[in-house]
Design a protein around this motif. Structure first.
Motif, PDB file in Angstrom:
ATOM      1  N   PRO A 113       0.828  -1.213   0.000  1.00 16.50           N
ATOM      2  CA  PRO A 113       0.000   0.000   0.000  1.00 16.50           C
ATOM      3  C   PRO A 113       0.862   1.263   0.000  1.00 16.50           C
ATOM      4  O   PRO A 113       1.994   1.266   0.484  1.00 16.50           O
ATOM      5  N   ALA A 114       0.300   2.338  -0.560  1.00 18.88           N
ATOM      6  CA  ALA A 114       1.009   3.613  -0.623  1.00 18.88           C
ATOM      7  C   ALA A 114       0.043   4.760  -0.379  1.00 18.88           C
ATOM      8  O   ALA A 114      -1.165   4.636  -0.598  1.00 18.88           O
ATOM      9  N   GLN A 115       0.588   5.868   0.091  1.00 17.32           N
ATOM     10  CA  GLN A 115      -0.169   7.114   0.229  1.00 17.32           C
ATOM     11  C   GLN A 115       0.631   8.209  -0.454  1.00 17.32           C
ATOM     12  O   GLN A 115       1.808   8.406  -0.143  1.00 17.32           O
ATOM     13  N   SER A 116       0.006   8.907  -1.394  1.00 20.95           N
ATOM     14  CA  SER A 116       0.721   9.945  -2.135  1.00 20.95           C
ATOM     15  C   SER A 116      -0.273  10.875  -2.818  1.00 20.95           C
ATOM     16  O   SER A 116      -1.069  10.427  -3.640  1.00 20.95           O
ATOM     17  N   GLN A 117      -0.215  12.163  -2.470  1.00 27.73           N
ATOM     18  CA  GLN A 117      -1.047  13.170  -3.128  1.00 27.73           C
ATOM     19  C   GLN A 117      -0.252  13.932  -4.187  1.00 27.73           C
ATOM     20  O   GLN A 117      -0.817  14.725  -4.937  1.00 27.73           O
ATOM     21  N   ALA A 118       1.071  13.742  -4.212  1.00 31.84           N
ATOM     22  CA  ALA A 118       1.947  14.353  -5.223  1.00 31.84           C
ATOM     23  C   ALA A 118       1.791  15.865  -5.298  1.00 31.84           C
ATOM     24  O   ALA A 118       1.704  16.446  -6.381  1.00 31.84           O
ATOM     25  N   GLN A 119       1.756  16.505  -4.144  1.00 33.43           N
ATOM     26  CA  GLN A 119       1.719  17.952  -4.048  1.00 33.43           C
ATOM     27  C   GLN A 119       2.769  18.403  -3.042  1.00 33.43           C
ATOM     28  O   GLN A 119       3.015  17.707  -2.047  1.00 33.43           O
ATOM     29  N   PRO A 120       3.429  19.558  -3.268  1.00 34.88           N
ATOM     30  CA  PRO A 120       4.417  20.036  -2.298  1.00 34.88           C
ATOM     31  C   PRO A 120       3.817  20.156  -0.901  1.00 34.88           C
ATOM     32  O   PRO A 120       2.655  20.539  -0.730  1.00 34.88           O
ATOM     33  N   ASP A 121       4.614  19.810   0.091  1.00 32.87           N
ATOM     34  CA  ASP A 121       4.253  19.893   1.509  1.00 32.87           C
ATOM     35  C   ASP A 121       3.134  18.934   1.895  1.00 32.87           C
ATOM     36  O   ASP A 121       2.408  19.166   2.854  1.00 32.87           O
ATOM     37  N   THR A 122       2.988  17.831   1.153  1.00 33.84           N
ATOM     38  CA  THR A 122       2.058  16.770   1.551  1.00 33.84           C
ATOM     39  C   THR A 122       2.860  15.517   1.889  1.00 33.84           C
ATOM     40  O   THR A 122       3.905  15.260   1.308  1.00 33.84           O
ATOM     41  N   ALA A 123       2.346  14.750   2.841  1.00 32.31           N
ATOM     42  CA  ALA A 123       3.038  13.549   3.293  1.00 32.31           C
ATOM     43  C   ALA A 123       2.820  12.403   2.306  1.00 32.31           C
ATOM     44  O   ALA A 123       1.821  12.345   1.590  1.00 32.31           O
ATOM     45  N   TYR A 124       3.786  11.497   2.274  1.00 37.54           N
ATOM     46  CA  TYR A 124       3.642  10.280   1.474  1.00 37.54           C
ATOM     47  C   TYR A 124       4.136   9.095   2.287  1.00 37.54           C
ATOM     48  O   TYR A 124       4.866   9.246   3.275  1.00 37.54           O
ATOM     49  N   SER A 125       3.724   7.913   1.893  1.00 35.31           N
ATOM     50  CA  SER A 125       4.137   6.680   2.553  1.00 35.31           C
ATOM     51  C   SER A 125       4.260   5.593   1.502  1.00 35.31           C
ATOM     52  O   SER A 125       3.341   5.381   0.705  1.00 35.31           O
ATOM     53  N   LEU A 126       5.415   4.920   1.471  1.00 29.40           N
ATOM     54  CA  LEU A 126       5.670   3.867   0.496  1.00 29.40           C
ATOM     55  C   LEU A 126       5.969   2.552   1.199  1.00 29.40           C
ATOM     56  O   LEU A 126       6.347   2.532   2.377  1.00 29.40           O
ATOM     57  N   PHE A 127       5.840   1.450   0.453  1.00 24.16           N
ATOM     58  CA  PHE A 127       6.206   0.115   0.934  1.00 24.16           C
ATOM     59  C   PHE A 127       5.479  -0.230   2.236  1.00 24.16           C
ATOM     60  O   PHE A 127       6.071  -0.744   3.188  1.00 24.16           O
ATOM     61  N   GLY A 128       4.177   0.109   2.275  1.00 22.64           N
ATOM     62  CA  GLY A 128       3.392  -0.212   3.453  1.00 22.64           C
ATOM     63  C   GLY A 128       3.826   0.527   4.699  1.00 22.64           C
ATOM     64  O   GLY A 128       3.632   0.039   5.812  1.00 22.64           O
ATOM     65  N   GLY A 129       4.400   1.716   4.527  1.00 19.78           N
ATOM     66  CA  GLY A 129       4.869   2.499   5.666  1.00 19.78           C
ATOM     67  C   GLY A 129       6.342   2.333   5.953  1.00 19.78           C
ATOM     68  O   GLY A 129       6.863   2.916   6.906  1.00 19.78           O
ATOM     69  N   GLY A 130       7.047   1.566   5.114  1.00 19.59           N
ATOM     70  CA  GLY A 130       8.475   1.353   5.324  1.00 19.59           C
ATOM     71  C   GLY A 130       9.308   2.599   5.071  1.00 19.59           C
ATOM     72  O   GLY A 130      10.387   2.760   5.642  1.00 19.59           O
ATOM     73  N   VAL A 131       8.811   3.476   4.205  1.00 19.02           N
ATOM     74  CA  VAL A 131       9.467   4.756   3.918  1.00 19.02           C
ATOM     75  C   VAL A 131       8.410   5.851   4.006  1.00 19.02           C
ATOM     76  O   VAL A 131       7.320   5.720   3.438  1.00 19.02           O
ATOM     77  N   LYS A 132       8.737   6.929   4.720  1.00 19.27           N
ATOM     78  CA  LYS A 132       7.800   8.045   4.869  1.00 19.27           C
ATOM     79  C   LYS A 132       8.531   9.372   4.699  1.00 19.27           C
ATOM     80  O   LYS A 132       9.742   9.451   4.872  1.00 19.27           O
ATOM     81  N   GLY A 133       7.764  10.402   4.362  1.00 22.30           N
ATOM     82  CA  GLY A 133       8.341  11.731   4.233  1.00 22.30           C
ATOM     83  C   GLY A 133       7.332  12.705   3.677  1.00 22.30           C
ATOM     84  O   GLY A 133       6.120  12.456   3.706  1.00 22.30           O
TER      85      GLY A 133
END
Length: 333
Positions: free
Chosen positions: A235-255
């Motif tokens: 699963p991933a979370q990404s809005q692809a906008q500046p100053d928005t949070a994202y999460s990759l690899f099921g939460g393994g990488v965040k920023g």
């Protein structure tokens, strides 16, 4: 009488999570596949057949510690360039805290090939031994943090009854009550305390590859929440906008995203792993340079803790580069 949280969290506690850990291996490792340079070549882990060992989460002096040492046996299978179905087994004799977190030794991979040999079969077997270990190490690096995220709340006592079983939130000063002196002046509010992040000595890691895909397509694969799982298998979370949070690899990488253009993505980057310093963020700049036949992608990660360069390089190669290869985007490292 119940112990106060500060005292209760000081004592040693243990939770056996072997059954959960076994299921984690059985679910997560078969998601790993890599593609070869020849058309039609693909190989991956098909199933986990044995997990032998103990997996525990311990707490001592308010610190959570993963304790595990397992032998993991898997089946692998793939398709050779001539269409032949190829099968075999892979055994990792030791998957442990000492290897993943302490880096005291390296993983050992013991391979067998069940399919009759041929030039095409042998080429796929070579591919499996060359590229699956990197992808497996990257996935296994997330195992300790998965243990803590799933079971840590069961060992840490909170001071807040509404958050039973989770770490107590940081205590802040109560809101000052307005008071007036004889002159009517309000009492000065206390200044909030600030906690400085510990200094981390860092370096830079650069990984690059050429993909047979357009820059626009790669940009979408890197940022589109619906397309990211195609190559991360998570699963991933990404809005692809500046100053928005994202999460990759099921939460393994965040920023957070800093800036995005069709040719460059800048984002903060933090690995959710016991080996990554708490609260520390690196900056990942991904550039996309399209030519007539391929697109060169350069991942530049600034702020990698010293001593973690090889681990992070393997993670980027295993997760990002081979993730793209797993969906058929040929590359040359």
């Amino acid at each position: 009488m119940a112990l106060p949280p500060s005292t209760a969290n000081w004592h040693w506690k243990n939770k056996n999570v072997t059954r959960w850990g076994t299921e984690w291996f059985e679910q997560e490792l078969p998601t790993i596949t890599v593609a070869g340079d020849s058309e039609g070549e693909v190989v991956g882990i098909s199933s986990v057949t044995e997990v032998d060992g103990d997996i525990e989460l311990g707490q001592r002096k308010s610190k959570l510690i993963t304790i595990f040492d397992c032998k993991v046996v898997m089946k692998w299978e793939g398709t050779a360039s001539d269409g032949t179905a190829v099968k075999g087994t892979l055994t990792i004799p030791e998957v442990s805290h000492e290897i993943i977190c302490d880096r005291l030794s390296e993983f050992v991979f013991n391979w067998t090939l069940s399919t009759d040999a041929s030039p095409e079969v042998n080429a796929l077997f070579t591919l499996a031994r060359a590229r699956l270990p990197t992808a497996l190490e990257a996935k296994l690096a997330t195992f300790p943090s998965a243990i803590v995220d799933t079971h840590g709340k069961d060992l840490t006592i909170s001071a807040d009854p509404s958050r039973t079983g989770t770490p107590a939130p940081a205590t802040s000063a109560p809101a000052p009550v307005a008071s007036t002196s004889s002159s009517g002046a309000a009492a000065a509010a206390p200044k909030p305390k600030t906690t400085e992040k510990p200094a981390v000595n860092t370096t830079t890691v650069v990984v690059e590859a050429d993909f047979r895909a357009s820059a626009d397509d790669l940009f979408a694969l890197l940022t589109d929440e619906k397309r990211i799982p195609a190559w991360t298998r998570a699963p991933a979370q990404s809005q692809a906008q500046p100053d928005t949070a994202y999460s990759l690899f099921g939460g393994g990488v965040k920023g957070k995203y800093v800036s995005l253009t069709p040719k460059e993505i800048v984002q903060t980057w933090a690995l959710q792993s016991p080996t990554w310093p708490s609260g520390h963020e690196a900056t990942l700049t991904t550039t996309l340079d399209q030519s007539s036949e391929s697109t060169k992608v350069v991942f530049t990660l600034v702020g990698v803790p010293l001593g973690k360069e090889e681990e992070i390089k393997r993670n980027i190669e295993g997760y990002y580069i081979h993730g793209f290869k797993s969906i058929g985007l040929g590359t040359e490292l």
